[in-house]
Design a protein around this motif. Structure first.
Motif, PDB file in Angstrom:
ATOM      1  N   GLU A  25      -3.320  11.431 -11.682  1.00  0.00           N
ATOM      2  CA  GLU A  25      -4.342  11.126 -10.675  1.00  0.00           C
ATOM      3  C   GLU A  25      -3.918   9.986  -9.732  1.00  0.00           C
ATOM      4  OE1 GLU A  25      -8.904   9.361 -10.629  1.00  0.00           O
ATOM      5  OE2 GLU A  25      -7.892   9.705 -12.519  1.00  0.00           O
ATOM      6  N   GLU A  26      -3.276   8.958 -10.282  1.00  0.00           N
ATOM      7  CA  GLU A  26      -2.936   7.773  -9.487  1.00  0.00           C
ATOM      8  C   GLU A  26      -1.670   7.941  -8.645  1.00  0.00           C
ATOM      9  OE1 GLU A  26      -4.748   6.610 -13.477  1.00  0.00           O
ATOM     10  OE2 GLU A  26      -3.092   7.861 -12.852  1.00  0.00           O
ATOM     11  N   ALA A  27      -0.912   9.005  -8.859  1.00  0.00           N
ATOM     12  CA  ALA A  27       0.387   9.165  -8.200  1.00  0.00           C
ATOM     13  C   ALA A  27       0.262   9.549  -6.734  1.00  0.00           C
ATOM     14  CB  ALA A  27       1.225  10.212  -8.933  1.00  0.00           C
ATOM     15  N   ALA A  28       1.035   8.863  -5.900  1.00  0.00           N
ATOM     16  CA  ALA A  28       1.170   9.244  -4.495  1.00  0.00           C
ATOM     17  C   ALA A  28       2.403  10.121  -4.332  1.00  0.00           C
ATOM     18  CB  ALA A  28       1.285   8.010  -3.609  1.00  0.00           C
ATOM     19  N   ASN A  29       3.464   9.830  -5.102  1.00  0.00           N
ATOM     20  CA  ASN A  29       4.694  10.610  -5.028  1.00  0.00           C
ATOM     21  C   ASN A  29       5.606  10.246  -6.195  1.00  0.00           C
ATOM     22  OD1 ASN A  29       6.489  12.481  -3.971  1.00  0.00           O
ATOM     23  ND2 ASN A  29       7.454  11.027  -2.586  1.00  0.00           N
ATOM     24  N   VAL A  69       0.630   0.931  -2.258  1.00  0.00           N
ATOM     25  CA  VAL A  69       1.147   1.496  -3.503  1.00  0.00           C
ATOM     26  C   VAL A  69       2.009   0.471  -4.226  1.00  0.00           C
ATOM     27  CG1 VAL A  69       1.187   3.892  -2.665  1.00  0.00           C
ATOM     28  CG2 VAL A  69       3.232   2.477  -2.418  1.00  0.00           C
ATOM     29  N   LEU A  70       2.189   0.705  -5.518  1.00  0.00           N
ATOM     30  CA  LEU A  70       3.204   0.033  -6.318  1.00  0.00           C
ATOM     31  C   LEU A  70       4.241   1.090  -6.636  1.00  0.00           C
ATOM     32  CD1 LEU A  70       1.161  -1.949  -9.003  1.00  0.00           C
ATOM     33  CD2 LEU A  70       2.355  -2.878  -7.022  1.00  0.00           C
ATOM     34  N   ASN A  71       5.499   0.757  -6.516  1.00  0.00           N
ATOM     35  CA  ASN A  71       6.563   1.674  -6.903  1.00  0.00           C
ATOM     36  C   ASN A  71       7.072   1.281  -8.276  1.00  0.00           C
ATOM     37  OD1 ASN A  71       6.793   3.309  -4.479  1.00  0.00           O
ATOM     38  ND2 ASN A  71       7.457   1.413  -3.514  1.00  0.00           N
ATOM     39  N   LEU A  72       7.048   2.238  -9.187  1.00  0.00           N
ATOM     40  CA  LEU A  72       7.625   2.055 -10.510  1.00  0.00           C
ATOM     41  C   LEU A  72       8.975   2.743 -10.461  1.00  0.00           C
ATOM     42  CD1 LEU A  72       4.507   3.095 -12.641  1.00  0.00           C
ATOM     43  CD2 LEU A  72       4.981   0.911 -11.514  1.00  0.00           C
ATOM     44  N   ALA A  73      10.013   2.102 -10.960  1.00  0.00           N
ATOM     45  CA  ALA A  73      11.354   2.669 -10.818  1.00  0.00           C
ATOM     46  C   ALA A  73      12.205   2.411 -12.049  1.00  0.00           C
ATOM     47  CB  ALA A  73      12.034   2.077  -9.581  1.00  0.00           C
ATOM     48  N   THR A  74      13.135   3.329 -12.262  1.00  0.00           N
ATOM     49  CA  THR A  74      14.073   3.225 -13.369  1.00  0.00           C
ATOM     50  C   THR A  74      15.387   3.869 -12.944  1.00  0.00           C
ATOM     51  OG1 THR A  74      14.307   3.594 -15.744  1.00  0.00           O
ATOM     52  CG2 THR A  74      13.349   5.390 -14.481  1.00  0.00           C
ATOM     53  N   PRO A  75      16.527   3.406 -13.469  1.00  0.00           N
ATOM     54  CA  PRO A  75      17.792   4.040 -13.112  1.00  0.00           C
ATOM     55  C   PRO A  75      17.815   5.483 -13.614  1.00  0.00           C
ATOM     56  CG  PRO A  75      18.147   2.241 -14.684  1.00  0.00           C
ATOM     57  CD  PRO A  75      16.694   2.310 -14.401  1.00  0.00           C
ATOM     58  N   ALA A  76      18.485   6.339 -12.860  1.00  0.00           N
ATOM     59  CA  ALA A  76      18.569   7.754 -13.244  1.00  0.00           C
ATOM     60  C   ALA A  76      19.795   8.384 -12.609  1.00  0.00           C
ATOM     61  CB  ALA A  76      17.316   8.489 -12.789  1.00  0.00           C
ATOM     62  N   TRP A  77      20.252   9.461 -13.221  1.00  0.00           N
ATOM     63  CA  TRP A  77      21.380  10.212 -12.678  1.00  0.00           C
ATOM     64  C   TRP A  77      20.855  11.399 -11.908  1.00  0.00           C
ATOM     65  CZ3 TRP A  77      26.289   8.581 -12.664  1.00  0.00           C
ATOM     66  CH2 TRP A  77      26.597   7.511 -13.500  1.00  0.00           C
ATOM     67  N   ALA A 107      11.654   7.134  -8.954  1.00  0.00           N
ATOM     68  CA  ALA A 107      10.568   6.261  -8.521  1.00  0.00           C
ATOM     69  C   ALA A 107       9.239   7.005  -8.545  1.00  0.00           C
ATOM     70  CB  ALA A 107      10.845   5.739  -7.114  1.00  0.00           C
ATOM     71  N   LEU A 108       8.223   6.328  -9.002  1.00  0.00           N
ATOM     72  CA  LEU A 108       6.866   6.858  -9.043  1.00  0.00           C
ATOM     73  C   LEU A 108       5.991   5.891  -8.263  1.00  0.00           C
ATOM     74  CD1 LEU A 108       4.544   8.642 -10.183  1.00  0.00           C
ATOM     75  CD2 LEU A 108       4.652   7.249 -12.257  1.00  0.00           C
ATOM     76  N   SER A 109       5.368   6.368  -7.178  1.00  0.00           N
ATOM     77  CA  SER A 109       4.476   5.539  -6.368  1.00  0.00           C
ATOM     78  C   SER A 109       3.050   5.714  -6.858  1.00  0.00           C
ATOM     79  CB  SER A 109       4.565   5.933  -4.892  1.00  0.00           C
ATOM     80  OG  SER A 109       5.842   5.667  -4.383  1.00  0.00           O
ATOM     81  N   ILE A 110       2.390   4.596  -7.151  1.00  0.00           N
ATOM     82  CA  ILE A 110       1.028   4.591  -7.673  1.00  0.00           C
ATOM     83  C   ILE A 110       0.083   4.055  -6.600  1.00  0.00           C
ATOM     84  CG2 ILE A 110      -0.495   3.607  -9.424  1.00  0.00           C
ATOM     85  CD1 ILE A 110       1.505   5.534 -10.607  1.00  0.00           C
ATOM     86  N   ARG A 111      -0.965   4.822  -6.292  1.00  0.00           N
ATOM     87  CA  ARG A 111      -1.975   4.390  -5.311  1.00  0.00           C
ATOM     88  C   ARG A 111      -2.805   3.245  -5.900  1.00  0.00           C
ATOM     89  NH1 ARG A 111      -2.417  10.156  -4.800  1.00  0.00           N
ATOM     90  NH2 ARG A 111      -1.879  10.763  -2.676  1.00  0.00           N
ATOM     91  N   ILE A 112      -2.896   2.152  -5.180  1.00  0.00           N
ATOM     92  CA  ILE A 112      -3.676   1.007  -5.636  1.00  0.00           C
ATOM     93  C   ILE A 112      -5.155   1.370  -5.744  1.00  0.00           C
ATOM     94  CG2 ILE A 112      -4.433  -1.338  -5.048  1.00  0.00           C
ATOM     95  CD1 ILE A 112      -1.548  -1.083  -6.103  1.00  0.00           C
TER      96      ILE A 112
END
Length: 185
Positions: A42-46, A99-107, A116-121
């Motif tokens: 629900e909270e995800a923008a992208n 938004v807040l961007n949540l991020a982690t390294p990935a291949w 990256a997962l963008s969360i709508r404030i």
């Protein structure tokens, strides 16, 4: 509490996506996997897999053609190996909202990039039915509030919050509001 829960859920989702072959290989299968995840949160923008240059390898939503996260500090920290990064508040290129961007390294496609997962404030701050709205303030490094969305709000952020925010990615401080409810300033 809702913000913390949403961030933890995002961390779990990103960890799961890292392990999916469909995501690592890019292409249509990657886009479909990311769309499915994006639609289920629900909270995800992208949700996007970004290459080492910050450009999208695949994304749940169409990003502007000139989009690149390469110069964003959160992207660089995740790309260099930080296990989990939470960005400062920003405006999403797709959602055009805070938004807040949540991020982690990935291949992706054989190169080290970032998931990256963008969360709508606005989706995080529902206020539990109290009629509260998202309150955004800009403070300098001493904690002095330079500008804010709430008239009559605090003039300073506690120094302990600033120290923790600088040392702990994603730290959110809470206090008692004038109406007695618990929340962030």
């Amino acid at each position: 509490q809702r913000a913390k829960s949403t961030i933890e859920k995002g961390r779990t989702v990103l960890t799961t996506l890292q392990s999916l072959k469909a995501v690592r290989n890019g292409g249509q299968a990657c886009r479909e996997a990311l769309r499915e995840v994006n639609d289920s949160i629900e909270e995800a923008a992208n949700v996007a897999l970004l290459g080492p240059n910050g450009k999208a390898i695949c994304s749940a939503q169409d990003l502007p053609p000139d989009f690149s996260a390469q110069n964003e500090q959160w992207f660089e920290r995740a790309r260099r190996g930080r296990a989990f990064v939470v960005s400062p508040l920003t405006v999403g290129p797709f959602s055009n909202e805070p938004v807040l961007n949540l991020a982690t390294p990935a291949w992706g496609l054989g190169e080290r990039g970032v998931l990256a997962l963008s969360i709508r404030i606005r989706a995080i701050d529902r206020g539990g039915g109290r009629g509260s709205a998202t309150e955004i303030s800009l403070a300098d490094q001493t904690g002095e509030i330079l500008t804010g969305t709430r008239a009559g709000g605090p003039k300073f952020i506690p120094a302990s919050w600033i120290k923790r925010a600088e040392s702990e990615s994603g730290y959110v401080g809470f206090t008692k509001r004038p109406d007695g409810s618990r929340g962030n300033i």
